[in-house]
Every structure is written in structure tokens, then in C-alpha cells.
Design an enzyme around this catalytic site. Structure first.
Site, PDB file in Angstrom:
ATOM      1  N   GLN A 224       9.235  -9.238   1.317  1.00  0.00           N
ATOM      2  CA  GLN A 224       8.850  -8.255   0.310  1.00  0.00           C
ATOM      3  C   GLN A 224       9.438  -8.614  -1.055  1.00  0.00           C
ATOM      4  OE1 GLN A 224       9.017  -4.029   1.372  1.00  0.00           O
ATOM      5  NE2 GLN A 224       9.870  -4.640   3.342  1.00  0.00           N
TER       6      GLN A 224
ATOM      7  N   ASP B 137       0.824  -1.215   0.000  1.00  0.00           N
ATOM      8  CA  ASP B 137       0.000   0.000   0.000  1.00  0.00           C
ATOM      9  C   ASP B 137       0.860   1.268   0.000  1.00  0.00           C
ATOM     10  OD1 ASP B 137      -2.262  -1.692   0.179  1.00  0.00           O
ATOM     11  OD2 ASP B 137      -2.045  -1.782   2.362  1.00  0.00           O
TER      12      ASP B 137
ATOM     13  N   HIS C  11       4.376  -9.570  12.233  1.00  0.00           N
ATOM     14  CA  HIS C  11       3.777 -10.671  11.464  1.00  0.00           C
ATOM     15  C   HIS C  11       4.783 -11.141  10.397  1.00  0.00           C
ATOM     16  CE1 HIS C  11      -0.074 -12.677  10.152  1.00  0.00           C
ATOM     17  NE2 HIS C  11       0.803 -13.059   9.240  1.00  0.00           N
TER      18      HIS C  11
END
Ligand SMILES: [Zn+2]
Length: 317
Positions: free
Chosen positions: A147, A56, A143
Site C-alpha cells: 500500500q 476503494d 494476493h
């Protein structure tokens, strides 16, 4: 430069908080947990193994305008790309060393799929897969996730590795990393672990105290080429190395890891031999890290423990 006598010096400097596992499998405030809504209003699937989404707040954007700036000594160009996030597990507190081999094979398959799909896009010429683990490495969410940054231009580290492997391949008609791991396996002093398809070692040139590399024994330019057996063997070495890391200082061991492999600009790259590297910051306990400052910034890297000592230590755990 290697100066192992230096670790004897008393430490009155900065210490880090020891990384304790969260211990909860679901956190309602976590933006990576299944079924939670992220800050941009998108709700995560109720995923059961791995979960991939476009970052995001990605550093690279698909619609960055192309431009060329060329003024005297100064040069710049527009760069486009895509940044993705991969959740390794729906469980908020499970890290790679805690995961079972079949679940880790799913992670490997997700890396393969993303490398292929992103690489097939004519605008994407390089796909960087990596993980920042732990707050000490700047990881913003506990968590377990990694990437992918995929982009139009080929980054400098990859360009250097391509040039070195190409130059060796042209001179010797053999792979540089293939030759290197043969020598390491023969000498057997920097090997941490190995199985039929992979070797895990502390590289001769390591700069981080417990730096390591997982390398396929068969030369292949990218992870898309792994057979079923090789996928399981890779997952096993991934688990073994990260379990040893956690055992070393009895902590959830922080690191940056990444896969270096051939660019995806359509060229052959027969000289390329992909590998996964781990750069962990901890030096002598869960709370004392290696600082790459001063001499390292101005002159060159300096090691506080020998590569052979680090390998022996990790091998014994
Ligand atoms: Zn979570």
C-alpha cells in the site's frame, strides 16, 4: 531490555494458524486478481507485472475539508491525501520471496514512480510505502500487494527521524545512518546479508524478534535516486531477506515492512538516508508470536532474543 532466558518458558498461550501458501495462480473471487471486478464495480486490467489503483476504501481522501480546531489543550486539523494499492504480481499466490529479480525490480520502479508522482503534488508532503503480509498482521487479502498512503501532513515517526538525522548532520557534517552502517559493517555481528550497494541487518535497537533493515550503502534521501545497478541490488536483498524469513520457521513469514524516506514538501533533506524496515511478529515458531503487551505497553519494549542471535540465525539460512 533483552531477556533471552525467557524463551525457555513453557508456552501454553495463544498459537496462530501456520500460513500455508494458497497454491493457485488465479482466484475468481479475489478483488486483486487481473480482470476481476472490485466491489465498487471497477474491473482490474489484465496486468502482467505490477498494478496500482486508488484504494476503494482509503483512510485518506483527497477532498477532506481543511479545518483547524484549537480549544484550550485540544488541537485538531483536517487531513487530506490519497491511498493506493500496489499488486506486486498478477499471480495470486506468488509472494516477494518467490519473485525473480527482474519482477522485483519492476516493484522497486513502481515504488519510485509513485513516490515521485505523488510527491510532486503540492498537497502531498509525505509518501508512506508499506506492506502488511499475512493474516496475523491483519492483511485482508492473500494476493501479494502493498500500500501507499500519501498525505498533506508529515507523520510523527518521520518527524522524529528527520529531527534526529538533522541534529546529527548539523553537529558532525555526516549522515547518522551512514555512520551507523559503517560501524555495523566493521563489527559484522548483526549483518544478515550485503552486496555492493546494500546492507541488510538486525538493527542494534530492534524490538521485534527478527526485525531487520535494508539500507543503501550510499547516502540518499529517497528511493527515486537509485541507479539501475542499485535497483537490482535492492531487489536482490529484498529477495534474500524474505527467503530467509520463509525458511526460518518454514512458513510464509508474516511482517509489516515499510520504507522511510524524506518528506516531499520541497525542502532539501540532505541529512536523510532512506531505508526499509521489517517488523515481523513471530517469536519461536510459525505459530507462536511475540506479544507487545503488559510491560511493553506500560514501560518499554523487551526483546526475547538478542539482535546478534537473530542476525546469526538468519545469516545461516
Ligand atoms: Zn488474487
Amino acid at each position: 531490555m533483552v531477556s533471552p532466558h525467557r524463551t525457555k518458558r513453557p508456552w501454553q498461550g495463544k498459537t496462530e494458524a501456520s500460513a500455508k501458501k494458497e497454491g493457485i495462480s488465479y482466484d475468481p473471487t479475489c478483488y486483486l486478481c487481473p480482470t476481476n471486478t472490485r466491489i465498487n464495480g471497477v474491473t482490474n486490467e489484465d496486468y502482467k507485472s505490477t498494478f496500482v489503483f486508488t484504494n476503494d476504501f482509503g483512510a485518506l481522501l483527497e477532498d477532506t475539508p481543511l479545518f483547524d480546531y484549537n480549544e484550550g489543550l485540544l488541537k485538531a486539523e483536517g487531513e487530506s491525501g490519497i491511498c493506493k494499492v500496489i499488486c506486486f504480481s498478477p499471480d495470486h499466490s506468488v509472494t516477494i520471496p518467490d519473485m525473480e529479480i527482474p519482477a522485483l525490480v519492476k516493484v522497486v520502479e513502481t515504488w519510485q514512480k509513485e513516490y515521485r508522482e505523488l510527491g510532486n503534488d503540492p498537497k502531498i508532503n509525505y509518501v508512506q510505502i508499506f506492506e502488511n503480509k499475512g493474516a496475523i498482521m491483519g492483511c485482508s487479502n492473500p494476493h501479494p500487494h502493498g500500500q501507499i498512503w500519501a498525505q498533506h501532513s508529515i507523520p510523527t515517526e518521520i518527524t522524529k527521524k528527520t529531527e534526529s538525522q538533522k541534529s546529527y548532520f548539523d553537529q558532525h557534517n555526516a549522515g547518522l545512518i551512514q555512520k551507523y552502517i559503517q560501524q555495523e559493517i566493521e563489527q559484522d555481528v548483526r549483518i544478515i546479508s550485503q552486496n555492493e550497494s546494500f546492507v541488510t541487518l538486525v538493527p542494534f535497537w530492534a524490538v521485534w524478534p527478527y526485525e531487520a533493515m535494508i539500507v543503501p550503502k550510499r547516502q540518499m534521501s529517497n528511493i527515486g535516486m537509485l541507479t539501475e545497478k542499485e535497483k537490482a541490488d535492492f531487489a536482490e536483498q529484498l529477495k534474500i531477506l524474505t527467503q530467509k524469513y520463509d525458511a526460518l520457521f518454514d512458513t510464509s513469514f508474516p511482517y509489516s515492512s515499510g520504507i522511510h524516506q524524506a518528506p516531499t514538501d520541497g525542502k532539501a533533506y540532505e541529512e536523510w538516508h532512506w531505508h526499509m524496515s521489517f517488523y515481523p511478529p513471530l517469536l519461536r515458531s510459525a505459530t507462536v508470536k511475540k506479544f507487545m503487551v503488559g510491560y511493553e505497553m506500560f514501560a518499554m519494549a523487551q526483546r526475547d532474543v538478542t539482535a546478534e542471535y537473530a542476525a546469526e540465525k538468519l545469516r545461516s539460512l
